[in-house]
Design a protein around this motif. Structure first.
Motif, PDB file in Angstrom:
ATOM      1  N   LYS A  72       0.851  -1.182   0.000  1.00 34.87           N
ATOM      2  CA  LYS A  72       0.000   0.000   0.000  1.00 34.87           C
ATOM      3  C   LYS A  72       0.889   1.235   0.000  1.00 34.87           C
ATOM      4  N   VAL A  73       0.539   2.203  -0.828  1.00 32.82           N
ATOM      5  CA  VAL A  73       1.267   3.469  -0.852  1.00 32.82           C
ATOM      6  C   VAL A  73       0.921   4.204   0.442  1.00 32.82           C
ATOM      7  N   VAL A  74       1.948   4.492   1.255  1.00 28.00           N
ATOM      8  CA  VAL A  74       1.713   5.165   2.535  1.00 28.00           C
ATOM      9  C   VAL A  74       2.128   6.628   2.514  1.00 28.00           C
ATOM     10  N   ARG A  75       2.921   6.992   1.511  1.00 28.63           N
ATOM     11  CA  ARG A  75       3.387   8.377   1.425  1.00 28.63           C
ATOM     12  C   ARG A  75       3.933   8.599   0.033  1.00 28.63           C
ATOM     13  N   ILE A  76       3.917   9.841  -0.403  1.00 34.23           N
ATOM     14  CA  ILE A  76       4.551  10.238  -1.658  1.00 34.23           C
ATOM     15  C   ILE A  76       5.723  11.137  -1.289  1.00 34.23           C
ATOM     16  N   ASP A  77       6.927  10.714  -1.679  1.00 31.77           N
ATOM     17  CA  ASP A  77       8.126  11.510  -1.406  1.00 31.77           C
ATOM     18  C   ASP A  77       8.230  12.585  -2.477  1.00 31.77           C
TER      19      ASP A  77
END
Length: 164
Positions: A72-77
């Motif tokens: 699951k994508v938890v953050r976008i850097d």
């Protein structure tokens, strides 16, 4: 004021020239007489080659013994030094949660936090994980980095291409 700036850069240039002495000595021992910029191109090429080789090794290991999981994508850097990349979290077979930053830029699937992503990871070293799919993007990424290495090596080894 201009003279002090010129003197400063002359000292910096001389310091860089002196720092290359061991590499210049090795090159001259084998019959080469490279310029400073050629030595710097060689050193940068070796540095990038090591980074790309580590990435390639990880990809090969994953192809041989990779296990799959849903992440699951938890953050976008959104760091300023490159494209936005997703940070993906997944759970391995033993139930432990792992997190990694993808080296690929976000796409329509990974641009939203909470998006589900198929992940391949190394069961022996779960920190070694990658997104599944996106083979064209991965191939372009790999070709570009190997082209950078090749370009630096061409600049380093072609005599007369770069002069002092």
């Amino acid at each position: 004021m201009e003279q002090s700036g010129t003197a400063f850069w002359a000292r910096v240039s001389e310091a860089f020239h002196q720092a290359l002495f061991p590499f210049r000595a090795v090159a001259e021992a084998v019959g080469g007489y490279p310029s400073d910029i050629q030595i710097w191109c060689f050193l940068c090429g070796v540095f990038f080659l090591v980074l790309v080789a580590i990435q390639t090794y990880g990809d090969i290991v994953l192809r041989r013994r990779g296990a799959f999981a849903t992440g699951k994508v938890v953050r976008i850097d959104k760091s300023s030094d490159g494209p936005d990349t997703p940070v993906i979290e997944f759970t391995d077979r033993l139930g432990k949660t792992w997190r990694f930053e993808s080296h690929l830029p976000v796409n329509t699937t990974t641009r939203n936090v909470g998006a589900l992503v198929e992940v391949m990871y190394d069961p022996l070293h779960p920190k070694r994980a990658r997104e599944v799919g996106r083979s064209l993007t991965k191939a372009v990424h790999l070709v570009v980095w190997y082209a950078v290495v090749a370009g630096l090596m061409v600049l380093a080894f072609l005599p007369g291409l770069i002069s002092n």
